[in-house]
Design a protein around this motif. Structure first.
Motif, PDB file in Angstrom:
ATOM      1  N   LEU A  77       0.828  -1.200   0.000  1.00  0.00           N
ATOM      2  CA  LEU A  77       0.000   0.000   0.000  1.00  0.00           C
ATOM      3  C   LEU A  77       0.866   1.255   0.000  1.00  0.00           C
ATOM      4  O   LEU A  77       0.550   2.246  -0.674  1.00  0.00           O
ATOM      5  N   SER A  78       1.967   1.230   0.734  1.00  0.00           N
ATOM      6  CA  SER A  78       2.878   2.380   0.770  1.00  0.00           C
ATOM      7  C   SER A  78       3.479   2.643  -0.605  1.00  0.00           C
ATOM      8  O   SER A  78       3.582   3.798  -1.043  1.00  0.00           O
ATOM      9  N   ILE A  79       3.875   1.571  -1.280  1.00  0.00           N
ATOM     10  CA  ILE A  79       4.453   1.712  -2.623  1.00  0.00           C
ATOM     11  C   ILE A  79       3.443   2.356  -3.566  1.00  0.00           C
ATOM     12  O   ILE A  79       3.772   3.270  -4.335  1.00  0.00           O
ATOM     13  N   ILE A  80       2.200   1.897  -3.496  1.00  0.00           N
ATOM     14  CA  ILE A  80       1.158   2.457  -4.363  1.00  0.00           C
ATOM     15  C   ILE A  80       0.897   3.916  -4.005  1.00  0.00           C
ATOM     16  O   ILE A  80       0.773   4.778  -4.887  1.00  0.00           O
ATOM     17  N   ALA A  81       0.836   4.210  -2.711  1.00  0.00           N
ATOM     18  CA  ALA A  81       0.541   5.579  -2.276  1.00  0.00           C
ATOM     19  C   ALA A  81       1.598   6.570  -2.747  1.00  0.00           C
ATOM     20  O   ALA A  81       1.272   7.673  -3.206  1.00  0.00           O
ATOM     21  N   TYR A  82       2.874   6.179  -2.653  1.00  0.00           N
ATOM     22  CA  TYR A  82       3.950   7.100  -3.002  1.00  0.00           C
ATOM     23  C   TYR A  82       4.277   7.107  -4.494  1.00  0.00           C
ATOM     24  O   TYR A  82       4.929   8.042  -4.983  1.00  0.00           O
TER      25      TYR A  82
END
Length: 220
Positions: A137-142
């Protein structure tokens, strides 16, 4: 007389075939009994406890291959441990069961028990995300919008399961297709993602350090 001889021969052949079949069945039953006895004599208490611990700590289903890698046990031993845990949690006095979900295993509350306390614990249970899901989720968010292949180039593992989980939780959405050969689907975060993490906008995300920023950029 010839017809009678033929009939006698057929009868003898049938009896011989039936005898052979009974012999094969007897051997199969003996082998099954031997295997069952070997399994009963095999002491896997500590190994079963280890697999139980891993399943307790994981919040997403894990298959035998992954459990084998985490526990450093063979897949055969893991399968036997799973079988023992299934028997253990099948007892009526247990409020937990071992469920097979999407090809993996997960410890979950029994439905009849969870329904009695769902009003209190439902939201808490829904809020759990594994470390792998949070990282994805962090990868997608950033990096949004981002394709599955780009996510995998950063995490170096298959992202299908994590993407499915995040889509089900409505934390991410499909955001069109990238204009490259194959037209892969791109993913981005949702309004529900912002609400869950108490963010006004993506601009409110914490700043990445230089190393993480470079890792994300190189993968695009």
């Amino acid at each position: 007389m010839q017809e009678e001889d033929g009939s006698v021969t057929d009868t003898a052949t049938n009896e011989e075939t039936e005898t052979q079949k009974e012999a094969v069945d007897a051997v199969d039953e003996a082998e099954e009994a031997q295997i069952s006895q070997l399994r009963a004599n095999l002491n896997l208490d500590s190994e079963t406890a280890l697999i139980e611990t891993v399943l307790f700590l994981e919040s997403e289903p894990q298959n035998t291959t992954v459990l084998s890698k985490i526990s450093q046990l063979s897949e055969e031993v893991v399968s036997e441990c799973i079988s023992r845990l299934k028997d253990k949690y099948a007892n009526a006095d247990s409020g937990i069961e071992l469920s097979q979900i999407v090809g993996g295993w997960l410890l979950t509350p029994k439905k009849e028990c969870f329904d009695l306390v769902k009003e209190r614990y439902g939201k808490k249970n829904e809020g759990r995300l594994s470390k792998a899901a949070i990282e994805t989720l962090s990868i997608i968010a950033y990096s949004q919008p981002i394709t599955r292949a780009e996510i995998e180039s950063i995490r170096h593992v298959n992202a299908d399961n994590m993407i499915r989980i995040l889509l089900d939780r409505k934390f991410i959405r499909e955001a069109g297709k990238k204009d490259v050969p194959g037209k892969p689907i791109m993913y981005a975060t949702t309004k529900e993602f912002l609400e869950f993490f108490h963010l006004q906008s993506i601009a409110d995300l914490p700043q990445l350090d230089e190393k993480e920023s470079e890792r994300f950029v190189l993968a695009r």
